[in-house]
Design a protein around this motif. Structure first.
Motif, PDB file in Angstrom:
ATOM      1  N   VAL A  31      17.519  18.279  47.776  1.00  0.00           N
ATOM      2  CA  VAL A  31      18.439  18.892  48.732  1.00  0.00           C
ATOM      3  C   VAL A  31      19.820  18.254  48.627  1.00  0.00           C
ATOM      4  CG1 VAL A  31      18.944  19.244  51.183  1.00  0.00           C
ATOM      5  CG2 VAL A  31      16.601  19.546  50.340  1.00  0.00           C
ATOM      6  N   SER A  32      19.854  16.929  48.514  1.00  0.00           N
ATOM      7  CA  SER A  32      21.141  16.212  48.417  1.00  0.00           C
ATOM      8  C   SER A  32      21.944  16.687  47.216  1.00  0.00           C
ATOM      9  CB  SER A  32      20.898  14.707  48.329  1.00  0.00           C
ATOM     10  OG  SER A  32      20.298  14.215  49.505  1.00  0.00           O
ATOM     11  N   SER A  33      21.259  16.969  46.123  1.00  0.00           N
ATOM     12  CA  SER A  33      21.956  17.406  44.907  1.00  0.00           C
ATOM     13  C   SER A  33      22.589  18.781  45.065  1.00  0.00           C
ATOM     14  CB  SER A  33      20.991  17.415  43.721  1.00  0.00           C
ATOM     15  OG  SER A  33      20.031  18.452  43.845  1.00  0.00           O
ATOM     16  N   LYS A  34      22.096  19.566  46.034  1.00  0.00           N
ATOM     17  CA  LYS A  34      22.630  20.906  46.266  1.00  0.00           C
ATOM     18  C   LYS A  34      23.855  20.900  47.166  1.00  0.00           C
ATOM     19  CE  LYS A  34      17.996  22.915  45.910  1.00  0.00           C
ATOM     20  NZ  LYS A  34      16.873  23.532  46.650  1.00  0.00           N
ATOM     21  N   LEU A  35      24.024  19.829  47.928  1.00  0.00           N
ATOM     22  CA  LEU A  35      25.107  19.788  48.904  1.00  0.00           C
ATOM     23  C   LEU A  35      26.446  19.520  48.236  1.00  0.00           C
ATOM     24  CD1 LEU A  35      23.495  17.820  51.855  1.00  0.00           C
ATOM     25  CD2 LEU A  35      23.574  20.274  51.476  1.00  0.00           C
ATOM     26  N   LYS A  36      27.450  20.241  48.671  1.00  0.00           N
ATOM     27  CA  LYS A  36      28.817  20.037  48.206  1.00  0.00           C
ATOM     28  C   LYS A  36      29.665  19.730  49.433  1.00  0.00           C
ATOM     29  CE  LYS A  36      27.617  21.220  44.010  1.00  0.00           C
ATOM     30  NZ  LYS A  36      27.487  20.194  42.952  1.00  0.00           N
ATOM     31  N   LEU A  37      29.663  18.468  49.814  1.00  0.00           N
ATOM     32  CA  LEU A  37      30.371  18.079  51.032  1.00  0.00           C
ATOM     33  C   LEU A  37      31.747  17.547  50.696  1.00  0.00           C
ATOM     34  CD1 LEU A  37      27.415  18.273  51.976  1.00  0.00           C
ATOM     35  CD2 LEU A  37      27.894  16.445  53.578  1.00  0.00           C
ATOM     36  N   GLU A  38      32.730  18.068  51.408  1.00  0.00           N
ATOM     37  CA  GLU A  38      34.117  17.658  51.214  1.00  0.00           C
ATOM     38  C   GLU A  38      34.317  16.314  51.894  1.00  0.00           C
ATOM     39  OE1 GLU A  38      37.580  19.863  53.031  1.00  0.00           O
ATOM     40  OE2 GLU A  38      37.608  20.662  50.995  1.00  0.00           O
ATOM     41  N   GLN A  39      34.577  15.262  51.109  1.00  0.00           N
ATOM     42  CA  GLN A  39      34.633  13.921  51.671  1.00  0.00           C
ATOM     43  C   GLN A  39      36.044  13.331  51.679  1.00  0.00           C
ATOM     44  OE1 GLN A  39      31.244  11.357  50.442  1.00  0.00           O
ATOM     45  NE2 GLN A  39      30.566  13.119  49.264  1.00  0.00           N
ATOM     46  N   LYS A  40      37.045  14.146  51.456  1.00  0.00           N
ATOM     47  CA  LYS A  40      38.404  13.630  51.464  1.00  0.00           C
ATOM     48  C   LYS A  40      38.853  13.321  52.886  1.00  0.00           C
ATOM     49  CE  LYS A  40      40.731  18.116  51.715  1.00  0.00           C
ATOM     50  NZ  LYS A  40      41.628  19.075  51.029  1.00  0.00           N
ATOM     51  N   SER A  41      39.737  12.340  53.015  1.00  0.00           N
ATOM     52  CA  SER A  41      40.258  11.962  54.326  1.00  0.00           C
ATOM     53  C   SER A  41      41.385  12.900  54.731  1.00  0.00           C
ATOM     54  CB  SER A  41      40.791  10.527  54.282  1.00  0.00           C
ATOM     55  OG  SER A  41      41.516  10.240  55.458  1.00  0.00           O
ATOM     56  N   SER A  42      41.399  13.272  56.011  1.00  0.00           N
ATOM     57  CA  SER A  42      42.463  14.133  56.525  1.00  0.00           C
ATOM     58  C   SER A  42      43.677  13.318  56.953  1.00  0.00           C
ATOM     59  CB  SER A  42      41.941  14.931  57.722  1.00  0.00           C
ATOM     60  OG  SER A  42      41.646  14.054  58.794  1.00  0.00           O
ATOM     61  N   GLY A  43      43.576  12.008  56.853  1.00  0.00           N
ATOM     62  CA  GLY A  43      44.680  11.149  57.265  1.00  0.00           C
ATOM     63  C   GLY A  43      44.817  11.030  58.759  1.00  0.00           C
ATOM     64  N   GLY A  44      43.771  11.399  59.478  1.00  0.00           N
ATOM     65  CA  GLY A  44      43.785  11.261  60.931  1.00  0.00           C
ATOM     66  C   GLY A  44      44.383  12.417  61.682  1.00  0.00           C
ATOM     67  N   MET A  45      44.843  13.467  60.975  1.00  0.00           N
ATOM     68  CA  MET A  45      45.407  14.644  61.648  1.00  0.00           C
ATOM     69  C   MET A  45      44.295  15.434  62.326  1.00  0.00           C
ATOM     70  SD  MET A  45      48.666  14.513  61.137  1.00  0.00           S
ATOM     71  CE  MET A  45      49.205  16.179  61.486  1.00  0.00           C
ATOM     72  N   ILE A  46      44.534  15.873  63.567  1.00  0.00           N
ATOM     73  CA  ILE A  46      43.518  16.573  64.337  1.00  0.00           C
ATOM     74  C   ILE A  46      43.966  18.008  64.614  1.00  0.00           C
ATOM     75  CG2 ILE A  46      42.185  16.623  66.482  1.00  0.00           C
ATOM     76  CD1 ILE A  46      42.602  13.631  66.731  1.00  0.00           C
ATOM     77  N   ASN A  47      43.078  18.965  64.351  1.00  0.00           N
ATOM     78  CA  ASN A  47      43.339  20.366  64.654  1.00  0.00           C
ATOM     79  C   ASN A  47      42.095  20.940  65.332  1.00  0.00           C
ATOM     80  OD1 ASN A  47      43.922  23.113  64.711  1.00  0.00           O
ATOM     81  ND2 ASN A  47      45.040  23.050  62.761  1.00  0.00           N
ATOM     82  N   ILE A  48      41.979  20.693  66.641  1.00  0.00           N
ATOM     83  CA  ILE A  48      40.804  21.113  67.402  1.00  0.00           C
ATOM     84  C   ILE A  48      40.642  22.633  67.359  1.00  0.00           C
ATOM     85  CG2 ILE A  48      39.776  21.235  69.702  1.00  0.00           C
ATOM     86  CD1 ILE A  48      39.628  18.469  68.661  1.00  0.00           C
ATOM     87  N   GLU A  49      41.751  23.358  67.510  1.00  0.00           N
ATOM     88  CA  GLU A  49      41.674  24.817  67.557  1.00  0.00           C
ATOM     89  C   GLU A  49      41.121  25.389  66.255  1.00  0.00           C
ATOM     90  OE1 GLU A  49      44.335  23.047  68.321  1.00  0.00           O
ATOM     91  OE2 GLU A  49      44.447  23.319  70.514  1.00  0.00           O
ATOM     92  N   GLU A  50      41.564  24.838  65.124  1.00  0.00           N
ATOM     93  CA  GLU A  50      41.091  25.339  63.830  1.00  0.00           C
ATOM     94  C   GLU A  50      39.625  24.977  63.598  1.00  0.00           C
ATOM     95  OE1 GLU A  50      41.240  27.297  60.150  1.00  0.00           O
ATOM     96  OE2 GLU A  50      42.472  27.383  61.971  1.00  0.00           O
ATOM     97  N   ALA A  51      39.224  23.779  64.043  1.00  0.00           N
ATOM     98  CA  ALA A  51      37.821  23.376  63.911  1.00  0.00           C
ATOM     99  C   ALA A  51      36.920  24.300  64.733  1.00  0.00           C
ATOM    100  CB  ALA A  51      37.646  21.930  64.374  1.00  0.00           C
ATOM    101  N   GLU A  52      37.362  24.631  65.937  1.00  0.00           N
ATOM    102  CA  GLU A  52      36.584  25.532  66.790  1.00  0.00           C
ATOM    103  C   GLU A  52      36.539  26.936  66.196  1.00  0.00           C
ATOM    104  OE1 GLU A  52      36.854  27.373  71.317  1.00  0.00           O
ATOM    105  OE2 GLU A  52      37.499  25.306  70.969  1.00  0.00           O
ATOM    106  N   ARG A  53      37.681  27.391  65.663  1.00  0.00           N
ATOM    107  CA  ARG A  53      37.721  28.726  65.043  1.00  0.00           C
ATOM    108  C   ARG A  53      36.757  28.802  63.865  1.00  0.00           C
ATOM    109  NH1 ARG A  53      38.843  31.082  60.828  1.00  0.00           N
ATOM    110  NH2 ARG A  53      39.513  29.159  59.804  1.00  0.00           N
TER     111      ARG A  53
END
Length: 247
Positions: free
Chosen positions: A145-167
């Motif tokens: 299962v782990s080999s199938k996952l493509k998780l984006e692990q880059k840092s956002s630099g601490g920027m927060i966008n609650i509205e976009e996450a909820e959307r």
């Protein structure tokens, strides 16, 4: 033809005769109400209209079972591809949401939990019998299962966008998941600041739901003889994704 031609989560493609007469077959009451039996001929006609063919797998044949994509509205995928598609997409969406919430570090692991064998009870409902899973098999499945996952692990630099996450969560039909909704809500600036969050998400919930529906084909004599998905629907597996998120 009706734009709502495919209107159930699980669709069995069959002959024109069977798609009409199946309701009068023996034990047809075993079939899930979330299952649709569709004529392969009418399905092909529908596919030839507008952009419909882009919404379904290519080269579908009589006897195939397709299921609604849980994260893309109106799209269907093959039952046999469901685990790969769901695990990969769900993991990626969760990592995207974490980035939108100001993630600075993202780590994760997969754990195989309880496994049960599906059975049909006397009243036609599905029952589950817990089976003992070998530790080595579990480890092997976790790696798979782990080999199938493509998780984006880059840092956002601490920027927060609650509205976009909820959307994004709502658009992908994941807002109803308590773990994901709570993760988003906990990053609301109105709430106390948190710098770390451990989240556990059931990767397999959508897979198990669709397999429960498809399993009803296996236990209905009119469809069981040429049902080619016995292994896919035999077991209900609990697959958990644990995410450690730093903000």
């Amino acid at each position: 033809m009706d734009t709502m031609f495919l209107n159930k989560p699980v669709v069995r493609l069959d002959t024109s005769e069977r798609s009409v007469n199946y309701k009068w077959f023996d034990d047809s009451n075993n079939l899930s109400g979330n299952l649709q039996v569709v004529s392969i001929d009418k399905f092909e006609e529908w596919c030839d209209e507008g952009e419909n063919r882009s919404l379904v797998p290519s080269n579908c044949q009589c006897g195939d079972v397709i299921v609604r994509h849980p994260f893309r509205n109106g799209v269907y995928i093959r039952l046999e591809d469901m685990e790969d598609v769901v695990y990969k997409n769900k993991g990626f969406i969760i990592s995207q949401i974490a980035n939108l919430l100001g993630c600075t570090d993202f780590s994760w692991e997969v754990e195989i939990g309880e496994m049960s064998e599906r059975n049909i009870s006397a009243n036609g409902s599905i029952s589950y019998k817990v089976v003992a899973a070998d530790a080595e098999w579990k480890k092997s499945e976790e790696r798979k299962v782990s080999s199938k996952l493509k998780l984006e692990q880059k840092s956002s630099g601490g920027m927060i966008n609650i509205e976009e996450a909820e959307r994004l969560a709502k658009e992908c039909n994941l807002w109803q998941d308590d773990a994901i909704r709570t993760l988003i809500e906990c990053r609301n600036p109105k709430n106390p600041v948190i710098k770390e969050r451990r989240v556990s998400v059931q990767l397999s919930s959508e897979v198990n739901e669709m397999c429960d529906i498809a399993f009803s084909l296996k236990v209905t004599p009119a469809f069981s003889a040429n049902f080619k998905y016995s292994e896919q629907v035999k077991y209900k597996k609990e697959v958990v994704l644990y995410c450690n998120i730093l903000f």
